[in-house]
Design a protein around this motif. Sequence first.
Motif, mmCIF file in Angstrom:
data_model
loop_
_atom_site.group_PDB
_atom_site.id
_atom_site.type_symbol
_atom_site.label_atom_id
_atom_site.label_comp_id
_atom_site.label_asym_id
_atom_site.label_seq_id
_atom_site.Cartn_x
_atom_site.Cartn_y
_atom_site.Cartn_z
ATOM 1 N N TYR A 536 3.278 -3.632 -11.425
ATOM 2 C CA TYR A 536 3.239 -2.314 -11.097
ATOM 3 C C TYR A 536 1.438 -2.335 -10.453
ATOM 4 C CZ TYR A 536 6.912 -1.734 -13.858
ATOM 5 O OH TYR A 536 8.568 -1.841 -13.950
ATOM 6 N N ILE A 537 0.843 -2.876 -10.710
ATOM 7 C CA ILE A 537 -0.379 -2.707 -10.408
ATOM 8 C C ILE A 537 -0.949 -3.392 -9.316
ATOM 9 C CG2 ILE A 537 -3.695 -3.689 -10.835
ATOM 10 C CD1 ILE A 537 -2.751 -1.460 -12.737
ATOM 11 N N ARG A 538 -0.202 -4.474 -8.412
ATOM 12 C CA ARG A 538 -0.257 -4.748 -7.684
ATOM 13 C C ARG A 538 0.765 -3.818 -6.589
ATOM 14 N NH1 ARG A 538 2.944 -10.565 -5.060
ATOM 15 N NH2 ARG A 538 4.159 -9.749 -6.654
ATOM 16 N N GLN A 539 0.943 -2.802 -7.331
ATOM 17 C CA GLN A 539 2.293 -2.738 -5.916
ATOM 18 C C GLN A 539 1.437 -0.835 -5.505
ATOM 19 O OE1 GLN A 539 6.109 -0.874 -7.594
ATOM 20 N NE2 GLN A 539 6.552 -3.760 -7.544
ATOM 21 N N ILE A 540 0.374 -0.940 -7.215
ATOM 22 C CA ILE A 540 -0.259 0.058 -6.597
ATOM 23 C C ILE A 540 -1.014 -0.439 -5.887
ATOM 24 C CG2 ILE A 540 -1.660 1.625 -7.571
ATOM 25 C CD1 ILE A 540 -0.023 2.100 -10.254
ATOM 26 N N LEU A 541 -2.108 -1.117 -5.672
ATOM 27 C CA LEU A 541 -3.063 -1.690 -4.738
ATOM 28 C C LEU A 541 -2.850 -1.515 -3.371
ATOM 29 C CD1 LEU A 541 -4.789 -3.809 -7.369
ATOM 30 C CD2 LEU A 541 -4.848 -1.843 -6.819
ATOM 31 N N SER A 542 -1.735 -2.490 -3.653
ATOM 32 C CA SER A 542 -0.904 -2.755 -1.770
ATOM 33 C C SER A 542 -0.632 -1.380 -1.390
ATOM 34 C CB SER A 542 0.687 -3.013 -2.254
ATOM 35 O OG SER A 542 1.254 -2.718 -0.649
ATOM 36 N N ALA A 543 -0.794 -0.318 -2.180
ATOM 37 C CA ALA A 543 -0.543 0.861 -0.942
ATOM 38 C C ALA A 543 -1.443 1.173 -1.184
ATOM 39 C CB ALA A 543 0.374 1.936 -2.386
ATOM 40 N N ILE A 544 -2.469 1.204 -1.899
ATOM 41 C CA ILE A 544 -3.627 2.169 -1.817
ATOM 42 C C ILE A 544 -4.568 0.924 -0.642
ATOM 43 C CG2 ILE A 544 -6.171 1.574 -2.758
ATOM 44 C CD1 ILE A 544 -5.233 2.420 -5.417
ATOM 45 N N CYS A 545 -3.896 -0.338 -0.552
ATOM 46 C CA CYS A 545 -4.874 -0.943 0.471
ATOM 47 C C CYS A 545 -4.507 -0.783 2.043
ATOM 48 C CB CYS A 545 -4.166 -2.335 0.551
ATOM 49 S SG CYS A 545 -5.725 -3.418 0.139
ATOM 50 N N TYR A 546 -3.292 -0.195 2.137
ATOM 51 C CA TYR A 546 -2.266 1.050 3.316
ATOM 52 C C TYR A 546 -2.528 1.792 3.401
ATOM 53 C CZ TYR A 546 1.667 2.564 6.178
ATOM 54 O OH TYR A 546 1.919 2.980 6.834
ATOM 55 N N LEU A 547 -3.290 3.159 2.877
ATOM 56 C CA LEU A 547 -3.554 4.063 2.524
ATOM 57 C C LEU A 547 -4.792 3.600 3.344
ATOM 58 C CD1 LEU A 547 -2.365 5.911 -0.204
ATOM 59 C CD2 LEU A 547 -0.925 6.257 2.127
ATOM 60 N N HIS A 548 -5.965 2.669 2.965
ATOM 61 C CA HIS A 548 -7.376 2.663 3.048
ATOM 62 C C HIS A 548 -7.242 1.630 4.808
ATOM 63 C CE1 HIS A 548 -11.128 2.365 2.300
ATOM 64 N NE2 HIS A 548 -10.823 0.882 3.183
ATOM 65 N N ALA A 549 -5.938 1.218 4.915
ATOM 66 C CA ALA A 549 -5.978 0.560 6.525
ATOM 67 C C ALA A 549 -6.040 1.406 7.190
ATOM 68 C CB ALA A 549 -5.359 -0.201 6.096
ATOM 69 N N HIS A 550 -5.381 2.850 6.541
ATOM 70 C CA HIS A 550 -4.710 3.984 7.820
ATOM 71 C C HIS A 550 -5.706 5.180 7.693
ATOM 72 C CE1 HIS A 550 -1.257 1.780 7.977
ATOM 73 N NE2 HIS A 550 -0.506 2.421 9.230
ATOM 74 N N ARG A 551 -6.697 4.649 6.533
ATOM 75 C CA ARG A 551 -8.024 6.096 6.248
ATOM 76 C C ARG A 551 -7.326 7.419 6.856
ATOM 77 N NH1 ARG A 551 -12.378 4.171 5.762
ATOM 78 N NH2 ARG A 551 -12.949 2.100 6.185
ATOM 79 N N PRO A 552 -6.526 8.210 6.129
ATOM 80 C CA PRO A 552 -5.765 9.593 5.671
ATOM 81 C C PRO A 552 -7.112 9.591 5.211
ATOM 82 C CG PRO A 552 -4.819 7.977 4.227
ATOM 83 C CD PRO A 552 -5.339 6.514 4.949
ATOM 84 N N PRO A 553 -7.102 11.062 4.987
ATOM 85 C CA PRO A 553 -8.625 11.693 4.621
ATOM 86 C C PRO A 553 -7.927 11.853 3.598
ATOM 87 C CG PRO A 553 -7.096 13.025 6.114
ATOM 88 C CD PRO A 553 -6.779 11.967 6.717
ATOM 89 N N ARG A 554 -7.361 11.702 2.371
ATOM 90 C CA ARG A 554 -6.780 12.004 1.191
ATOM 91 C C ARG A 554 -6.223 10.161 0.517
ATOM 92 N NH1 ARG A 554 -5.274 16.821 -0.587
ATOM 93 N NH2 ARG A 554 -6.960 18.436 1.472
ATOM 94 N N GLY A 555 -6.488 10.304 -0.761
ATOM 95 C CA GLY A 555 -5.766 9.045 -0.989
ATOM 96 C C GLY A 555 -4.581 9.409 -1.454
ATOM 97 N N VAL A 556 -3.259 8.832 -1.784
ATOM 98 C CA VAL A 556 -1.932 9.064 -3.018
ATOM 99 C C VAL A 556 -1.877 7.780 -3.618
ATOM 100 C CG1 VAL A 556 0.456 9.703 -2.131
ATOM 101 C CG2 VAL A 556 -1.234 9.959 -0.604
ATOM 102 N N VAL A 557 -1.134 8.601 -5.305
ATOM 103 C CA VAL A 557 -0.993 7.472 -6.205
ATOM 104 C C VAL A 557 0.250 8.005 -6.577
ATOM 105 C CG1 VAL A 557 -1.438 6.417 -8.139
ATOM 106 C CG2 VAL A 557 -3.556 6.951 -6.590
ATOM 107 N N LYS A 558 0.863 7.168 -7.112
ATOM 108 C CA LYS A 558 2.449 7.596 -7.125
ATOM 109 C C LYS A 558 2.834 7.082 -8.419
ATOM 110 C CE LYS A 558 4.423 5.678 -3.037
ATOM 111 N NZ LYS A 558 5.868 5.620 -2.414
ATOM 112 N N SER A 559 4.162 7.876 -8.629
ATOM 113 C CA SER A 559 4.569 8.160 -9.810
ATOM 114 C C SER A 559 5.865 6.352 -9.140
ATOM 115 C CB SER A 559 5.657 8.872 -10.237
ATOM 116 O OG SER A 559 6.927 8.787 -9.370
#
Length: 611
Positions: A536-559
């Motif tokens: 799960y952590i890998r999935q979460i980090l993968s999402a974070i990486c993606y979000l970070h790469a797209h540099r939105p002004p907010r971060g998103v963490v999911k259930s």
Amino acid sequence: MASHRHLYWWMCVGCVVLSVVLTAFPANRWSWHPQENSEESGSMDVNSINKGSFTVAVSAAFSEAECEELLRLAGPGEEALVSGNQGPGYFKEEVRVAKMYTVNPDDARFQWVFKRLWQIATETNRLHWKLGRLKFMEPLNLVSYTAAEDGDVNGHYDWHADLMPGAESEGRLLSLSVQLSRGSDYQGGALVVGTEESSRGLGDAVTFPSYMAHCVLPVSKGVRHALVAWVRGRVNSDLADAAQAAHRRAIADGSKSLKIERPAKRAQLAQAALGLQRIYGNHLLHIGRHREAADMLRAVAQQDPYSPGALNNLAVAEYQQGKLHAAIDALLYAVSLRPNDGEVRANLGRFFFLDGRLPLGTYHLATAVTLWHRSAIMLSLFCMTAYCSVCSAFWCCCLTALGWPKPRSCDDQEEASTDPDTSEDHELATANVQDKKGRLGKSELSAEPYGPRHQAPSFEAVKAIDIGNMKNPTRFQREINIAQKLDHPNVVRLYETFRDARKIYLVMELCTGGELFDRIVDEAPSGFDEAHAAKYIRQILSAICYLHAHRPPRGVVKSTDWNGSSRSLSVFKKKKIASNKKCQCRVLGSLCLTMVVCKPCVLKATVASPP
Ligand SMILES: O=C(O)CCC(=O)C(=O)O
Ligand SMILES: [Fe+2]
């Protein structure tokens, strides 16, 4: 519960009865029939009949005194902003900006007018049009187009045809327009039939077949008054050919750049050629040449998505070819441009219903119900389906017999995915569509929000957010814009948004797995082990990486959806997170994002490689 059920039932039955009564109300109830009014009002001078390319005019059919009398009787008229209804499933919008007075056939003061118009119609039909037997006349319209004073929209009537699809035995055959203003009293405001500007002489009557594309140009100064009539009769198949030929001729000639103003919010200007193409597209749809209709209407929508009815009729044409998803795409785009359009909503509701998306279908039909009573039937069907399958089956049969769209079969689906032209069609639909601000780009027409057609459709959840409770709508809109751009397997998708007066609705990917925290608590006793956590952590980090790469002004963490991938849901401000000592993390270098629940080792600067 039982009493609720009864109430529900009676509401459904009431809706259906009302809809049937409204639908079955005879269209010619208010019609003017020549048999009952056979007395002629003098003979007509055939020399006053002038034949043009698209019209036949009768000069001075009404005297100056008669024109004045008509205007005196009709008064100032009512606002008639919405018009141009082209029949069920077709489109109504601000096609016309005018004031209108309706003259009913039983109004004794106007009997002489009906007789005169009937005479003009029968005579021009006998000598020139030869459209078949004319049966009766509809109520007359006395229209006034006024130049706008405050920079608003000048009176006009956008390109349209007067045809009434579906009423073959008593369809509109001939349209008449009598000029009630002097040509020198106004500027602009010409009635253009095909490419021909009709006479501006006071009292002149112009006749043309109702299938012919025509418009009234914006009046830039003064007022233009006209009396409009439609004569009905049997529409035979020859008409379809004549209509096609006439439209082709008009399109070929339509090189004149004819501009019709739209309200300021619609920056685009309608062009003559485009208007004629739209009319021709609608016509092709009407006569069952769906593929050609779709091509024509798609081309129009690409150039001017506000072109009245183009997107809606494109959707009908796509649907008729079995391309339900393409139809839904077109309608989603139309809804984003015109959220309060009943016809578009009703069609979208029906298509969602046929696609098995009942909540979305119900939502759109319910929105349409106040604007288009036939949707009440479908809504009733939804309600009944919830309680009695026998009744719903019965109503399904009735509606199918009445020509309502049949539910999409597996064959249809197959066809949509294997049709070699689908991708090409879709590409066409995606190109150069303008958004509300006139920017060029891809639209929902191209968004393919349901994934590629060969895949099983994903399921959506609709989240409703109260506009009244929204503290910062601009920021919220910005969030929506960002979220709509995100596309990652571990980031919840935001497919579409729409709004009504009170709420904004977010159509999102459905995540059924519940909160990650609950999952951990549930599984902890039997062992939510490192291997599980790492996944799960890998999935979460993968999402974070993606979000970070797209540099939105907010971060998103999911259930999680617990089908093996986790989904982000909570939204946090970067700044706030950065100052949150407890949860600050420096995973992956510059990343600043809160982990709602994570093991202490994850919060350290180094993490073990994922398994
Ligand atoms: O204003 C006119 O002369 C024509 C109006 C018209 O085309 C219509 O009402 O359908
Ligand atoms: Fe018309």
